[in-house]
Design a protein around this motif. Structure first.
Motif, PDB file in Angstrom:
ATOM      1  N   ARG A  72     -17.943 -19.590 -48.125  1.00 52.10           N
ATOM      2  CA  ARG A  72     -18.185 -19.524 -46.404  1.00 52.10           C
ATOM      3  C   ARG A  72     -19.579 -20.057 -45.590  1.00 52.10           C
ATOM      4  N   LYS A  73     -20.722 -19.408 -46.299  1.00 52.55           N
ATOM      5  CA  LYS A  73     -21.686 -19.605 -45.829  1.00 52.55           C
ATOM      6  C   LYS A  73     -22.289 -20.725 -45.794  1.00 52.55           C
ATOM      7  N   MET A  74     -21.467 -22.032 -46.835  1.00 50.36           N
ATOM      8  CA  MET A  74     -21.852 -23.379 -46.578  1.00 50.36           C
ATOM      9  C   MET A  74     -20.864 -23.964 -45.473  1.00 50.36           C
ATOM     10  N   THR A  96     -15.007 -28.853 -49.926  1.00 47.29           N
ATOM     11  CA  THR A  96     -16.229 -28.914 -49.276  1.00 47.29           C
ATOM     12  C   THR A  96     -16.202 -29.588 -47.730  1.00 47.29           C
ATOM     13  N   THR A  97     -17.781 -29.546 -46.790  1.00 51.36           N
ATOM     14  CA  THR A  97     -17.595 -31.166 -45.726  1.00 51.36           C
ATOM     15  C   THR A  97     -17.831 -32.199 -46.424  1.00 51.36           C
ATOM     16  N   GLU A  98     -18.248 -32.763 -45.570  1.00 51.27           N
ATOM     17  CA  GLU A  98     -18.550 -34.380 -46.404  1.00 51.27           C
ATOM     18  C   GLU A  98     -19.618 -34.514 -46.665  1.00 51.27           C
ATOM     19  N   ILE A  99     -19.573 -35.815 -47.934  1.00 51.77           N
ATOM     20  CA  ILE A  99     -21.126 -35.648 -48.648  1.00 51.77           C
ATOM     21  C   ILE A  99     -21.825 -36.761 -48.705  1.00 51.77           C
ATOM     22  N   ARG A 100     -22.120 -37.540 -48.908  1.00 52.89           N
ATOM     23  CA  ARG A 100     -22.671 -39.112 -48.852  1.00 52.89           C
ATOM     24  C   ARG A 100     -22.112 -39.042 -50.576  1.00 52.89           C
ATOM     25  N   ARG A 107     -25.012 -35.229 -57.599  1.00 48.10           N
ATOM     26  CA  ARG A 107     -25.427 -34.749 -58.421  1.00 48.10           C
ATOM     27  C   ARG A 107     -26.470 -32.985 -58.373  1.00 48.10           C
ATOM     28  N   LYS A 108     -26.793 -33.332 -56.660  1.00 50.63           N
ATOM     29  CA  LYS A 108     -27.510 -32.610 -56.370  1.00 50.63           C
ATOM     30  C   LYS A 108     -26.200 -31.660 -56.439  1.00 50.63           C
ATOM     31  N   TRP A 109     -24.896 -31.783 -55.520  1.00 51.70           N
ATOM     32  CA  TRP A 109     -24.323 -30.315 -55.196  1.00 51.70           C
ATOM     33  C   TRP A 109     -24.175 -30.209 -56.509  1.00 51.70           C
ATOM     34  N   VAL A 110     -23.394 -30.846 -57.221  1.00 55.82           N
ATOM     35  CA  VAL A 110     -22.879 -30.200 -58.674  1.00 55.82           C
ATOM     36  C   VAL A 110     -22.850 -29.904 -59.456  1.00 55.82           C
TER      37      VAL A 110
END
Length: 137
Positions: A72-74, A96-100, A107-110
């Motif tokens: 939730r903090k994200m 999620t919110t939108e990610i490039r 990779r960073k998100w994963v």
């Protein structure tokens, strides 16, 4: 003194081992690469931003509540429920919110999601990029 073993406080059972975490992280990295290849075939470029549906699971309500609070903090949409096929497991899912959609960002998100799961003893089970084709009229 083994007789008095029952007097010791019970240690919490670990749901995700370090080996499971490492193997899962490698699997998720491969999935990220494969997903980006598929997106490029569908004309999604690096500068495009899309949302991702994600799923964790764990074995206690306490763990699921802790990871839900962190997610939730994200500013992600997050839901929690008991697994329908196994009443001893809890599912944490959302969007999620939108990610490039570039390799480094995905990779960073994963990596962050795998680490978050491991920190709260939850399995980062799966995810799917939400790509809705635009219909041209």
């Amino acid at each position: 003194m083994e007789i008095l073993r029952f007097l010791k406080p019970k240690q919490k059972k670990q749901f995700i081992s370090e080996t499971d975490f490492i193997m899962n992280q490698h699997k998720q990295f491969r999935l990220a690469t494969e997903s980006l290849v598929s997106l490029r075939d569908a004309a999604v470029e690096e500068e495009d931003e899309l949302k991702i549906d994600y799923f964790f699971y764990t074995d206690t309500l306490e763990k699921s509540q802790k990871i839900e609070k962190e997610i939730r903090k994200m500013n992600y949409v997050v839901n929690q429920e008991i697994a329908f096929n196994n009443k001893n497991l809890f599912i944490i899912s959302g969007r999620t919110t939108e990610i490039r959609m570039m390799h480094e960002a995905l990779r960073k998100w994963v990596e962050e999601m795998c680490a978050l799961g491991y920190k709260y003893d939850c399995s980062f089970d799966s995810w799917k990029i939400v790509h809705e084709e635009k219909i041209q009229i």
